[in-house]
Design a protein around this motif. Structure first.
Motif, PDB file in Angstrom:
ATOM      1  N   SER A  41       0.847  -1.199   0.000  1.00  0.00           N
ATOM      2  CA  SER A  41       0.000   0.000   0.000  1.00  0.00           C
ATOM      3  C   SER A  41       0.882   1.248   0.000  1.00  0.00           C
ATOM      4  O   SER A  41       1.987   1.238   0.554  1.00  0.00           O
ATOM      5  CB  SER A  41      -0.914   0.012   1.226  1.00  0.00           C
ATOM      6  N   PRO A  42       0.433   2.358  -0.616  1.00  0.00           N
ATOM      7  CA  PRO A  42       1.263   3.572  -0.646  1.00  0.00           C
ATOM      8  C   PRO A  42       1.708   3.984   0.756  1.00  0.00           C
ATOM      9  O   PRO A  42       2.869   4.333   0.974  1.00  0.00           O
ATOM     10  CB  PRO A  42       0.334   4.618  -1.269  1.00  0.00           C
ATOM     11  N   TYR A  43       0.782   3.960   1.692  1.00  0.00           N
ATOM     12  CA  TYR A  43       1.074   4.150   3.112  1.00  0.00           C
ATOM     13  C   TYR A  43       0.251   3.128   3.876  1.00  0.00           C
ATOM     14  O   TYR A  43      -0.785   2.651   3.384  1.00  0.00           O
ATOM     15  CB  TYR A  43       0.699   5.563   3.575  1.00  0.00           C
ATOM     16  N   ILE A  44       0.666   2.803   5.087  1.00  0.00           N
ATOM     17  CA  ILE A  44      -0.073   1.832   5.890  1.00  0.00           C
ATOM     18  C   ILE A  44      -1.129   2.512   6.739  1.00  0.00           C
ATOM     19  O   ILE A  44      -2.225   1.988   6.939  1.00  0.00           O
ATOM     20  CB  ILE A  44       0.894   1.017   6.776  1.00  0.00           C
ATOM     21  N   VAL A  45      -0.830   3.717   7.218  1.00  0.00           N
ATOM     22  CA  VAL A  45      -1.732   4.418   8.137  1.00  0.00           C
ATOM     23  C   VAL A  45      -1.979   5.835   7.642  1.00  0.00           C
ATOM     24  O   VAL A  45      -1.041   6.530   7.223  1.00  0.00           O
ATOM     25  CB  VAL A  45      -1.125   4.497   9.565  1.00  0.00           C
ATOM     26  N   SER A  46      -3.235   6.254   7.690  1.00  0.00           N
ATOM     27  CA  SER A  46      -3.547   7.673   7.487  1.00  0.00           C
ATOM     28  C   SER A  46      -4.081   8.235   8.796  1.00  0.00           C
ATOM     29  O   SER A  46      -4.675   7.514   9.602  1.00  0.00           O
ATOM     30  CB  SER A  46      -4.585   7.855   6.370  1.00  0.00           C
ATOM     31  N   ILE A  47      -3.852   9.527   9.005  1.00  0.00           N
ATOM     32  CA  ILE A  47      -4.348  10.204  10.211  1.00  0.00           C
ATOM     33  C   ILE A  47      -5.344  11.273   9.780  1.00  0.00           C
ATOM     34  O   ILE A  47      -4.998  12.205   9.051  1.00  0.00           O
ATOM     35  CB  ILE A  47      -3.205  10.843  11.019  1.00  0.00           C
ATOM     36  N   CYS A  48      -6.578  11.113  10.205  1.00  0.00           N
ATOM     37  CA  CYS A  48      -7.641  12.084   9.888  1.00  0.00           C
ATOM     38  C   CYS A  48      -8.088  12.748  11.185  1.00  0.00           C
ATOM     39  O   CYS A  48      -8.336  12.073  12.186  1.00  0.00           O
ATOM     40  CB  CYS A  48      -8.827  11.382   9.230  1.00  0.00           C
ATOM     41  N   SER A  49      -8.216  14.079  11.158  1.00  0.00           N
ATOM     42  CA  SER A  49      -8.567  14.804  12.379  1.00  0.00           C
ATOM     43  C   SER A  49      -9.626  15.854  12.104  1.00  0.00           C
ATOM     44  O   SER A  49      -9.753  16.361  10.985  1.00  0.00           O
ATOM     45  CB  SER A  49      -7.325  15.467  12.989  1.00  0.00           C
ATOM     46  N   GLN A  50     -10.367  16.172  13.165  1.00  0.00           N
ATOM     47  CA  GLN A  50     -11.413  17.191  13.073  1.00  0.00           C
ATOM     48  C   GLN A  50     -10.783  18.553  12.798  1.00  0.00           C
ATOM     49  O   GLN A  50      -9.799  18.929  13.441  1.00  0.00           O
ATOM     50  CB  GLN A  50     -12.201  17.253  14.381  1.00  0.00           C
ATOM     51  N   VAL A  51     -11.314  19.274  11.801  1.00  0.00           N
ATOM     52  CA  VAL A  51     -10.812  20.618  11.496  1.00  0.00           C
ATOM     53  C   VAL A  51     -11.539  21.617  12.377  1.00  0.00           C
ATOM     54  O   VAL A  51     -12.759  21.713  12.343  1.00  0.00           O
ATOM     55  CB  VAL A  51     -11.033  20.955  10.014  1.00  0.00           C
ATOM     56  N   ASN A  52     -10.792  22.332  13.180  1.00  0.00           N
ATOM     57  CA  ASN A  52     -11.370  23.349  14.058  1.00  0.00           C
ATOM     58  C   ASN A  52     -10.435  24.550  14.032  1.00  0.00           C
ATOM     59  O   ASN A  52      -9.358  24.532  14.627  1.00  0.00           O
ATOM     60  CB  ASN A  52     -11.516  22.811  15.489  1.00  0.00           C
ATOM     61  N   VAL A  53     -10.846  25.582  13.304  1.00  0.00           N
ATOM     62  CA  VAL A  53      -9.979  26.744  13.093  1.00  0.00           C
ATOM     63  C   VAL A  53      -9.585  27.394  14.412  1.00  0.00           C
ATOM     64  O   VAL A  53      -8.451  27.826  14.606  1.00  0.00           O
ATOM     65  CB  VAL A  53     -10.673  27.774  12.171  1.00  0.00           C
TER      66      VAL A  53
END
Length: 580
Positions: A448-460
């Motif tokens: 896989s291109p990467y094993i882990v992705s990190i997704c986070s809540q966008v809060n300005v």
């Protein structure tokens, strides 16, 4: 080898330019896209012209990982030495093997009008190279390999990476002092191939196959079963052997039951003196390989090129007296004497010069018929995608090049060869075809291109706090030697968490770590990868560590999530990755 720098934040920020644009209304109906177009949409590749592909950073990471896996298998398990051959090959080498007239070769001239081709395969070049270094029986057995670009002037390129004009290929060649030693090398390489494809996790089939124009009398193909494939495999439910259609022989459950119209295929023996008439059920596909098997290959090659009328004309031209002409009639096992035979083409003949061969199979195998190998089980067919091929070549090329060695008695003998190919870029395309779903790709973790992705809540208003949490997850993942350079968080600014997850799913990253503002310091690990063998090896470790890690599992028909405190995220992913 995948450079460690691919994981650093500066590189990831520069990656934005290659990422697909996820619209506010969603990513559209990707199910309607061809796999090659979906790979382009996901920012993995880009097509320049029909049959030619440019690799983008994400796709190149997968390609490089697959190359690294192959290098490890070839060197550590096959004991092969890496070489690197020129991609330009001189005409005279191909003339020695009588393959210069191959219509798929890209040909060119230099400023002195010397002719060359871009290498489509390397039997000529590797034989010409190795005969300089193999002089004695003590130099063998030896296997060399390379991973390099190949070129074939495909008239109808299709499937993006599946049938391209330029492609990346691993080709290996073994050199041995006897047929027995060469077959041992062939069998050993097939074990290495089994190991390699097993590590990719996706179920595969190895099938006995026809060697085709490359030569030799023994070959195996490696396939993925998939409805989009161009090949057909037959597997026996008794002996479990698998055969390519060209190699598969089947017998009817009740021989001789067919009573309808017949088709006929004419052929000539090598010396053009004898006419061979193959009779089989009308509408079925005649199989030249099975026909040659019954006649011990005593069939002139022009028989497969000329139509029936021209074969008859050629036969008549070589007869001084038709009453002395010889005819062999070959009857497919499915037919009987009550069938409607085509008119016989000869006006004068002597029946005493007729020979009949009956009860043989000379058409493509049929689903549900008996296996011609064990004659007990029934055959089942599947469409498939070929991704690898191994051959015992014998002395076809060494004889053409005069490649000999001195044996134990100081006598010159021809070197025996084997050839072993894997379409590296084709394999990426095949896995993409097999693993895609309504959201994108689902790569095996090993490529896989990467094993882990990190997704986070966008809060300005809490931007610094968001970044602190992301950095904390990264620091924990970096402690794992498996995961430290496998972290993807290159989402454009102001991309919401929903779109981040959607993009991660499209690219095909096996694990998605989701940082929610309300659930922190717990994080969600969403599993995107596929457990092909349904082994669920991770469950034993889950039972062992669930209390220590405060590990919660949520599984539905749509999603599998693992919720853990942030400090355990790396250890849990290391457990989950073992069967994905």
């Amino acid at each position: 080898m995948v450079p460690a720098k691919l994981g650093n934040i500066n590189f990831l920020r520069s990656l934005h330019s290659f990422l697909p644009k996820i619209k506010k209304s969603g990513n559209g109906n990707i199910e309607s896209l061809q796999t090659a177009d979906l790979m382009k949409h996901a920012g993995l590749i880009h097509g320049s012209r029909s049959g030619f592909i440019n690799w983008l950073p994400l796709g190149l990471r997968s390609l490089r990982k697959l190359e690294l896996l192959i290098h490890n298998k070839m060197q550590n398990e096959a004991g092969a030495y890496e070489v690197k051959l020129s991609t330009i090959s001189p005409k005279d080498l191909w003339e020695k093997s009588n393959r210069w007239n191959n219509k798929e070769l890209f040909k060119l001239k230099d400023s002195k009008d010397a002719q060359y081709c871009l290498t489509a395969t390397c039997e000529e070049d590797i034989t010409n190279l190795m005969m300089n270094y193999i002089t004695s029986y003590k130099n063998m057995p030896i296997t060399v390999y390379q991973i390099g670009n190949k070129f074939r002037d495909e008239k109808r390129p299709r499937g993006g990476l599946l049938r391209a004009r330029e492609f990346l290929m691993k080709d290996a060649y073994s050199f041995a002092r006897s047929k027995a030693q060469a077959i041992e090398a062939f069998n050993n390489m097939n074990k290495v191939y089994d190991s390699l494809f097993t590590e990719l996790k996706i179920p595969f089939k190895s099938a006995w196959a026809d060697s085709g124009d490359i030569g030799g009398d023994l070959s195996k193909e490696y396939h993925y079963i998939h409805h989009s494939g161009e090949d057909t495999l037959f597997t026996c439910d008794h002996c479990n052997e698998t055969f390519n259609m060209e190699k598969c022989e089947s017998h009817p459950l009740a021989p001789g039951e067919y009573t309808g119209d017949l088709d006929v295929q004419y052929a000539l023996t090598q010396d053009l003196s004898t006419l061979i008439c193959f009779y089989y059920p009308k509408g079925k596909q005649f199989n030249w390989n099975l026909a040659k098997k019954e006649l011990d290959s005593d069939i002139n090659s022009i028989s497969q090129i000329l139509d029936n009328d021209k074969i008859i004309s050629k036969f008549l031209e070589n007869q001084d007296d038709m009453m002395l002409a010889h005819v062999i009639r070959v009857m497919d096992i499915r037919i009987n004497s009550n069938c409607n035979f085509p008119d016989f083409p000869l006006k004068k003949y002597a029946k005493n010069n007729f020979t009949s061969i009956t009860d043989v199979s000379i058409i493509d195998a049929i689903d549900g018929e008996l296996c011609g190998s064990c004659e007990e089980g029934q055959l089942k067919s599947d469409k498939s995608i070929e991704v690898g091929h191994t051959f015992h070549l014998g002395t076809k090329y060494t004889e053409s090049f005069g490649a000999t060695y001195f044996d134990e008695n100081s006598k010159p003998s021809l070197i025996e060869m084997g050839c072993y190919g894997i379409g590296v870029s084709r394999l990426i395309g095949a896995i993409a075809e097999i693993t895609r779903d309504s959201k994108g790709f689902r790569w095996p973790s090993v490529i896989s291109p990467y094993i882990v992705s990190i997704c986070s809540q966008v809060n300005v208003s809490h931007k610094e706090l968001n970044q602190e949490r992301i950095d904390q997850v990264k620091d924990i993942l970096y402690q794992s030697p498996i995961l430290k350079n496998e972290i993807f968080s290159s989402f454009p600014d102001k991309t919401g968490i929903g779109k981040q997850i959607e993009l991660s799913q499209l690219i095909g990253i096996p694990f998605n770590v989701i940082i929610g503002s309300k659930s922190w310091p717990n994080v969600e690990i969403e599993v995107r990868g596929i457990r092909w063998d349904n082994s669920h090896k991770w469950e034993d470790d889950y039972i062992k560590y669930k209390d220590d890690y405060k590990w919660e599992v949520i599984k539905t028909d749509q999603v599998e999530k693992h919720i853990v405190p942030v400090e355990h995220v790396g250890k849990v992913i290391e457990i989950l990755i073992q069967d994905i």
